[in-house]
Design a protein around this motif. Sequence first.
Motif, PDB file in Angstrom:
ATOM      1  N   SER A 120      43.422  31.811  78.203  1.00 38.09           N
ATOM      2  CA  SER A 120      42.898  32.228  77.022  1.00 38.09           C
ATOM      3  C   SER A 120      41.471  31.899  77.199  1.00 38.09           C
ATOM      4  N   VAL A 121      40.770  32.804  77.151  1.00 43.79           N
ATOM      5  CA  VAL A 121      39.141  31.999  77.164  1.00 43.79           C
ATOM      6  C   VAL A 121      38.950  33.034  75.257  1.00 43.79           C
ATOM      7  N   LYS A 122      37.739  32.395  75.483  1.00 46.55           N
ATOM      8  CA  LYS A 122      37.106  32.952  74.156  1.00 46.55           C
ATOM      9  C   LYS A 122      35.903  33.616  74.031  1.00 46.55           C
ATOM     10  N   GLN A 174      34.492  28.407  67.548  1.00 46.55           N
ATOM     11  CA  GLN A 174      35.271  27.295  67.121  1.00 46.55           C
ATOM     12  C   GLN A 174      36.081  27.696  66.262  1.00 46.55           C
ATOM     13  N   CYS A 175      36.474  28.870  66.292  1.00 43.64           N
ATOM     14  CA  CYS A 175      38.204  29.650  65.248  1.00 43.64           C
ATOM     15  C   CYS A 175      38.815  30.071  66.035  1.00 43.64           C
ATOM     16  N   GLY A 176      38.508  30.504  67.221  1.00 41.27           N
ATOM     17  CA  GLY A 176      39.670  31.391  68.331  1.00 41.27           C
ATOM     18  C   GLY A 176      39.834  32.765  67.422  1.00 41.27           C
ATOM     19  N   ALA A 177      39.286  33.569  67.156  1.00 43.10           N
ATOM     20  CA  ALA A 177      39.782  34.739  66.333  1.00 43.10           C
ATOM     21  C   ALA A 177      39.661  35.693  67.564  1.00 43.10           C
ATOM     22  N   GLU A 235      44.968  24.232  68.388  1.00 41.78           N
ATOM     23  CA  GLU A 235      43.402  23.506  68.249  1.00 41.78           C
ATOM     24  C   GLU A 235      42.361  23.856  68.111  1.00 41.78           C
ATOM     25  N   GLY A 236      42.469  25.144  68.632  1.00 44.46           N
ATOM     26  CA  GLY A 236      41.112  26.195  68.786  1.00 44.46           C
ATOM     27  C   GLY A 236      41.112  27.056  67.847  1.00 44.46           C
ATOM     28  N   ASN A 237      42.309  27.555  67.246  1.00 44.38           N
ATOM     29  CA  ASN A 237      42.041  28.331  66.283  1.00 44.38           C
ATOM     30  C   ASN A 237      42.176  27.961  64.817  1.00 44.38           C
TER      31      ASN A 237
END
Length: 166
Positions: free
Chosen positions: A57-59, A45-48, A132-134
């Motif tokens: 980009s991947v979480k 949810q936070c993208g950190a 948005e995902g960060n």
Amino acid sequence: MSCTVSMTVNGKTVSREVEERTLLVAFLREHLGLTGTHVGCDTSQCGACVVHVDGRSVKSCTTLAVQANGADVTTIEGLAASDGTLHPMQAAFREHHGLQCGFCTPGMVMSAVDLVRENPSPTEADIREGLEGNICRCTGYHNIVKAVKAGAEAMAGARATPVAAE
């Protein structure tokens, strides 16, 4: 059950024995000591925790290390040049005060680099949608958006700069 995972991280080939359930973020932080990738939520949810796997980009908090087996992984530590020169996006975040506590910054920067790779001239709306995902809990995003815009311009300038012949 354990398995051997091999990948290239920040330009160096690494191989480690890990449990099959080891998350990529844990592999990077605990097995390789690359603590710039942060764990903020463990739920994507936070993208950190954003890193690049094969340029995308991947979480890493919801990606298994085995899923990155054989991949090229770049973390925030690998974004700067080997001489310590910051990547244009990192420099833009610093110059435009796109951070406060810094916890979300590595993920923001990594997401922004991928955003600009896909859209070299993003508008403010593109940037806001692309990030948005960060989540940043400290800022109102105004300076983050300014930093990404400046970083995009600097990245475009870096691509346009001719390489001197040797």
